[in-house]
Write a protein that holds these residues in place. Sequence first.
Motif, mmCIF file in Angstrom:
data_model
loop_
_atom_site.group_PDB
_atom_site.id
_atom_site.type_symbol
_atom_site.label_atom_id
_atom_site.label_comp_id
_atom_site.label_asym_id
_atom_site.label_seq_id
_atom_site.Cartn_x
_atom_site.Cartn_y
_atom_site.Cartn_z
ATOM 1 N N SER A 78 2.051 -28.747 12.333
ATOM 2 C CA SER A 78 2.308 -27.617 13.223
ATOM 3 C C SER A 78 3.274 -28.007 14.334
ATOM 4 O O SER A 78 4.125 -27.213 14.748
ATOM 5 C CB SER A 78 0.988 -27.114 13.838
ATOM 6 N N LEU A 82 6.518 -26.601 11.836
ATOM 7 C CA LEU A 82 6.283 -25.157 11.815
ATOM 8 C C LEU A 82 7.464 -24.360 12.345
ATOM 9 O O LEU A 82 7.903 -23.384 11.722
ATOM 10 C CB LEU A 82 5.020 -24.819 12.614
ATOM 11 N N GLY A 101 0.419 -21.747 12.463
ATOM 12 C CA GLY A 101 -0.077 -23.076 12.789
ATOM 13 C C GLY A 101 -1.364 -23.028 13.585
ATOM 14 O O GLY A 101 -1.998 -21.973 13.732
#
Length: 272
Positions: A78, A82, A101
């Motif tokens: 994340s 992301l 995320g």
Amino acid sequence: MQAKANIGIFDSGYGGLTVFRSIANKLPQYNYIYLGDNARSPYGDHSFDTIYKYTLECVEWLFANDCELIILACNTASAKALRTIQQRDLPAMYPDKRVLGVIRPTAEVIGSFTSSKHVGVMGTRGTVNSKSYLMEINKFFPDLKVYQQSCPMWVPLIENNAHLQPGADFFVNEYCEQLMQQSAEIDCVLLACTHYPLLLPKLRNVFPDYIEILTQGEIVANSLIDYLKRHPEIEQKLAKDGDKRFYTSGDPEAFNAHASIFFGQALKSLKM
């Protein structure tokens, strides 16, 4: 047309199963595919480019297996992959699909768990070095003071099922002490790695009772509930047979033997 899409849950290994467990408990009706990239785990010490490459490959695999919406249940992915996937890859190749995320949902609520406005974030080196939590929390709670602590030994201990043994105490105590040395006013600690909830019994013995220890499973599950309410165009595509499938890039037998401590029940996985 009958809805057939799945919700994908991705992690570099086992940790995302703690998030998946909470999501499945709160939203049992949907169909899910979990993918653990165990063959290349852990992600924490890899470079930005490597983590992005690995994450995108797994995201594309989940898309190819009829996932309409994917949750990166991995703080490192994340933090380091992301944004690029959302801003560059989805518009160019998958404009109707979504990847979410775990950092933003946590940053949106963390301010409600602290009175002192001093919070600690414990994560992998990759997550801490990305400063993603510092940036995201500042967007929602600019008055909070955030102290980060990397815990590089925790994931290996957990992955080797040694996290509750006496030998793990040194590394648990060391990282907690290093965090608290940054500020005695910390009253909320976020476990910014989905592996870390398995250390809760030890962490509750180390931290004073007044410190709130946050795990991400329920936070992410509640955020997903809200997201699906706000995006009926996605929700209507999702199959609702309550089906759960598990895949790993590593050895399925090894995955099955270890995954139950994260997911809370026995499961059977397939090779990716």
